[in-house]
Design an enzyme around this catalytic site. Structure first.
Site, PDB file in Angstrom:
ATOM      1  N   HIS A  81       0.973  -1.372  -0.204  1.00 35.42           N
ATOM      2  CA  HIS A  81       0.147   0.124  -0.112  1.00 35.42           C
ATOM      3  C   HIS A  81       0.939   1.395   0.043  1.00 35.42           C
ATOM      4  O   HIS A  81       0.468   2.310   0.421  1.00 35.42           O
ATOM      5  CB  HIS A  81      -0.835   0.209   1.163  1.00 35.42           C
ATOM      6  CG  HIS A  81      -1.707  -1.295   1.462  1.00 35.42           C
ATOM      7  ND1 HIS A  81      -2.925  -1.661   1.000  1.00 35.42           N
ATOM      8  CD2 HIS A  81      -1.264  -2.258   2.240  1.00 35.42           C
ATOM      9  CE1 HIS A  81      -3.367  -2.685   1.384  1.00 35.42           C
ATOM     10  NE2 HIS A  81      -2.235  -3.411   2.084  1.00 35.42           N
TER      11      HIS A  81
ATOM     12  N   SER B 286      15.582  22.429 -14.415  1.00 34.27           N
ATOM     13  CA  SER B 286      14.181  23.187 -14.864  1.00 34.27           C
ATOM     14  C   SER B 286      14.816  24.653 -15.260  1.00 34.27           C
ATOM     15  O   SER B 286      15.904  25.101 -14.885  1.00 34.27           O
ATOM     16  CB  SER B 286      13.559  23.489 -13.389  1.00 34.27           C
ATOM     17  OG  SER B 286      12.696  24.515 -13.566  1.00 34.27           O
TER      18      SER B 286
ATOM     19  N   LYS C 290      16.273  22.130  -9.374  1.00 37.06           N
ATOM     20  CA  LYS C 290      15.580  21.040  -9.818  1.00 37.06           C
ATOM     21  C   LYS C 290      16.455  20.001 -10.470  1.00 37.06           C
ATOM     22  O   LYS C 290      17.349  20.437 -11.325  1.00 37.06           O
ATOM     23  CB  LYS C 290      14.359  21.188 -10.518  1.00 37.06           C
ATOM     24  CG  LYS C 290      13.280  21.995  -9.811  1.00 37.06           C
ATOM     25  CD  LYS C 290      12.347  20.955  -9.156  1.00 37.06           C
ATOM     26  CE  LYS C 290      11.245  20.769 -10.286  1.00 37.06           C
ATOM     27  NZ  LYS C 290      10.325  19.846  -9.727  1.00 37.06           N
TER      28      LYS C 290
ATOM     29  N   ASN D   2      15.097  16.783 -12.572  1.00 37.37           N
ATOM     30  CA  ASN D   2      13.761  16.152 -12.842  1.00 37.37           C
ATOM     31  C   ASN D   2      13.879  14.638 -13.644  1.00 37.37           C
ATOM     32  O   ASN D   2      14.852  14.514 -14.627  1.00 37.37           O
ATOM     33  CB  ASN D   2      12.767  16.777 -13.995  1.00 37.37           C
ATOM     34  CG  ASN D   2      12.294  18.097 -13.182  1.00 37.37           C
ATOM     35  OD1 ASN D   2      11.972  18.015 -11.942  1.00 37.37           O
ATOM     36  ND2 ASN D   2      12.308  19.125 -13.546  1.00 37.37           N
TER      37      ASN D   2
ATOM     38  N   GLU E 295       9.880   9.253 -16.426  1.00 32.68           N
ATOM     39  CA  GLU E 295       8.423   9.671 -16.560  1.00 32.68           C
ATOM     40  C   GLU E 295       7.852   9.161 -17.938  1.00 32.68           C
ATOM     41  O   GLU E 295       6.805   8.737 -18.018  1.00 32.68           O
ATOM     42  CB  GLU E 295       8.189  11.370 -16.267  1.00 32.68           C
ATOM     43  CG  GLU E 295       8.483  11.803 -15.034  1.00 32.68           C
ATOM     44  CD  GLU E 295       8.656  13.160 -14.640  1.00 32.68           C
ATOM     45  OE1 GLU E 295       9.867  13.816 -14.862  1.00 32.68           O
ATOM     46  OE2 GLU E 295       7.684  13.923 -14.694  1.00 32.68           O
TER      47      GLU E 295
ATOM     48  N   GLN F 168      -4.467  -3.160 -43.887  1.00 33.15           N
ATOM     49  CA  GLN F 168      -3.316  -2.066 -44.206  1.00 33.15           C
ATOM     50  C   GLN F 168      -3.361  -1.243 -42.785  1.00 33.15           C
ATOM     51  O   GLN F 168      -2.131  -0.787 -42.553  1.00 33.15           O
ATOM     52  CB  GLN F 168      -3.598  -1.354 -45.332  1.00 33.15           C
ATOM     53  CG  GLN F 168      -2.623  -0.380 -45.571  1.00 33.15           C
ATOM     54  CD  GLN F 168      -2.688   0.285 -46.965  1.00 33.15           C
ATOM     55  OE1 GLN F 168      -2.781  -0.607 -48.005  1.00 33.15           O
ATOM     56  NE2 GLN F 168      -3.329   1.404 -46.964  1.00 33.15           N
TER      57      GLN F 168
HETATM   58  N1  ARG Z   1      -0.521  -2.285 -48.767  1.00 36.70           N
HETATM   59  C1  ARG Z   1      -1.379  -3.121 -48.663  1.00 36.70           C
HETATM   60  C2  ARG Z   1      -1.562  -3.642 -46.983  1.00 36.70           C
HETATM   61  O1  ARG Z   1      -0.838  -3.170 -46.345  1.00 36.70           O
HETATM   62  C3  ARG Z   1      -1.068  -4.474 -49.429  1.00 36.70           C
HETATM   63  C4  ARG Z   1      -2.068  -5.661 -49.452  1.00 36.70           C
HETATM   64  C5  ARG Z   1      -3.003  -4.958 -50.710  1.00 36.70           C
HETATM   65  N2  ARG Z   1      -4.013  -6.101 -51.021  1.00 36.70           N
HETATM   66  C6  ARG Z   1      -5.074  -5.853 -51.728  1.00 36.70           C
HETATM   67  N3  ARG Z   1      -5.779  -6.869 -52.010  1.00 36.70           N
HETATM   68  N4  ARG Z   1      -5.553  -4.591 -52.055  1.00 36.70           N
HETATM   69  O2  ARG Z   1      -2.564  -4.426 -46.735  1.00 36.70           O
END
Ligand code: ARG
Length: 455
Positions: free
Chosen positions: A153, A274, A280, A282, A287, A319
């Site tokens: 605690h 500081s 100071k 820090n 952090e 993607q």
């Molecule tokens: N740039 C795309 C990704 O990172 C690559 C794959 C794209 N595939 C597709 N069927 N458009 O996912």
């Protein structure tokens, strides 16, 4: 790349939302390695000629050098790293470049690249965790018998040794390393050759490309191969847990360096002054290490939400998998390096730690244990008697080991002078010899065990 089906170019907005080259160029080395393995396999299987293979391999090497030299003309119109490299290859070597994409798709290509990139970083973290563990081990060895207060605690509880406290973190980081290694094992199967989603009619050899890229085997299901991102989620989960451990240690450093605690000093290298308060120092690095977990756990959440509810197989949503991992791993790398540096440089204030270890009646449990062991008192009764003695010490404004034995005898007449021997913080810590306990000899055993493991 798909001009046959289209008559107009995409809108600028389409290009802006669709392009990933701004970030996935970080996969360039992996993309080229994957393409080289694929081309080599295509030739070995008689799918392309040896002379096409030769042109592709040297073209790809030249492109990698261009990228490394910062001379590659990345184009947003070409969407992503895969199309950028392929277009460049065609520009450099002509028709043979157009044969590279036989029997594969960007779907298995990106999954392969991303696995390779993630694997490389898991290996990096393995090494960085090793450095951090070595730093903790050195501090633990130097301070196996340095007494400090142990807390529950955040209230003084029982004396422990500084070395024991360091070794607690070493255990955590060792488990983090174990999680990274487990993740690497599961991750290490090759999606390459799954093609768009269903496999391919060409007589490809997926074992060959898997082996060339250091994978243990090809992934057994083509739909899974292009759809799975649990390797990235698992890596982010391991990173998040590791970041919480870093954050806890960082938090202790922030507390320990405060004027109210003064348990340790951090070096100039990892602190700042500081601009207004000249006195100071820090603990900014600590952090920021404490804060990085926000970004890292945020990345795990982000990708988890992207992936939930996605139907098989590939969707463009995926993607969005890369930026969270890049961001989280960059943050973790910095945090691990900074923490190892802080731990190495940190200097515990032994006198101050010893003084704090004796404060707040931290050896009260030792007194209760003495009553149990020497007067055969039930522990609950001993707890009560000790509570009364602590109240008396508090009233007199003295620590337990400074209280007169005669005062203690006024509460429990069976107490003898022998009790004094258990009431110092050093005696308390030294007595805790149970396996995993804080006694200096036990800490030294653990230090020796870990030296063996790490060397
Ligand atoms: N740039 C795309 C990704 O990172 C690559 C794959 C794209 N595939 C597709 N069927 N458009 O996912």
């Amino acid at each position: 790349m798909w001009g046959g089906r289209f008559s107009a170019r995409p809108s600028d907005l389409m290009q802006a939302i669709n392009a990933s080259i701004g970030f996935d160029q970080r996969l360039a080395a992996e993309d080229i390695a994957g393409s080289k393995a694929h081309a080599t396999m295509l030739a070995a299987q008689g799918i392309i000629t040896a002379s096409d293979r030769g042109a592709i391999l040297s073209g790809l090497d030249a492109i990698l050098s261009e990228i490394e030299a910062g001379e590659f003309p990345f184009s947003e119109e070409l969407e992503d790293i895969h199309l950028n490299v392929e277009a460049r290859l065609k520009a450099r070597i002509g028709e043979a470049g157009g044969r590279l994409h036989t029997g594969r798709s960007r779907n298995d290509q990106v999954a392969t690249d991303f696995r390779l990139w993630t694997r490389k970083h898991l290996d990096l973290f393995d090494g960085l965790l090793g450095d951090l563990m070595a730093a903790l081990l050195d501090q633990a060895e130097a301070h196996a018998a340095t007494i400090m207060p142990g807390f529950t605690h955040l209230q003084s509880a029982q004396p422990v040794t500084f070395g024991h406290h360091m070794m607690a973190y070493l255990e955590m980081f060792a488990r983090d390393r174990g999680r990274m290694r487990d993740c690497r094992k599961r991750l290490n199967e090759s999606p390459l050759g799954a093609a768009a989603l269903a496999g391919t009619p060409y007589p490809i050899d997926r074992d060959m490309t898997a082996a060339a890229l250091g994978f243990d085997a090809p992934m057994a299901n083509s739909l899974d191969a292009v759809s799975a991102r649990d390797f990235a989620l698992e890596a982010l989960a391991a990173a998040s847990i590791c970041a919480t451990h870093l954050s806890r240690l960082a938090e202790e450093m922030v507390i320990w360096t405060s004027a109210q605690f003064r348990f340790i000093a951090l070096s100039d290298a990892f602190t700042t002054g500081s601009s207004i308060m000249p006195q100071k120092r820090n603990p900014d690095a600590a952090e920021l290490v404490r804060a990085k977990v926000g970004r890292i756990l945020g990345s795990l959440t982000a990708l988890m939400v992207v992936m939930k509810g996605l139907p098989l197989a590939y969707s463009k949503d995926m993607q969005e998998d890369k930026e969270p991992v890049f961001e989280a791993f960059d943050a973790l790398e910095l945090a691990l390096r900074a923490m190892a540096g802080m731990v190495r440089d940190m200097v515990p204030d032994e006198a101050r730690l010893a003084e704090a270890a004796g404060a707040a009646f931290s050896t009260a449990t030792d007194l209760a244990d003495w009553l149990v062991m020497h007067l055969d008192m039930p522990f609950r009764d001993a707890h009560h008697v000790t509570g009364r003695i602590v109240a008396m010490a508090e009233e007199k404004g003295v620590t337990l080991d400074a209280l007169e034995v005669s005062d203690m005898q006024s509460v429990e007449s069976g107490i003898t002078d022998d009790v004094v021997s258990v009431l110092s913080p050093l005696a308390s810590a030294t007595s805790r010899t149970s396996y995993g306990g804080t006694a200096p000899d036990r800490v030294r055993e653990q230090v020796a065990r870990w030296r063996d493991i790490l060397e």
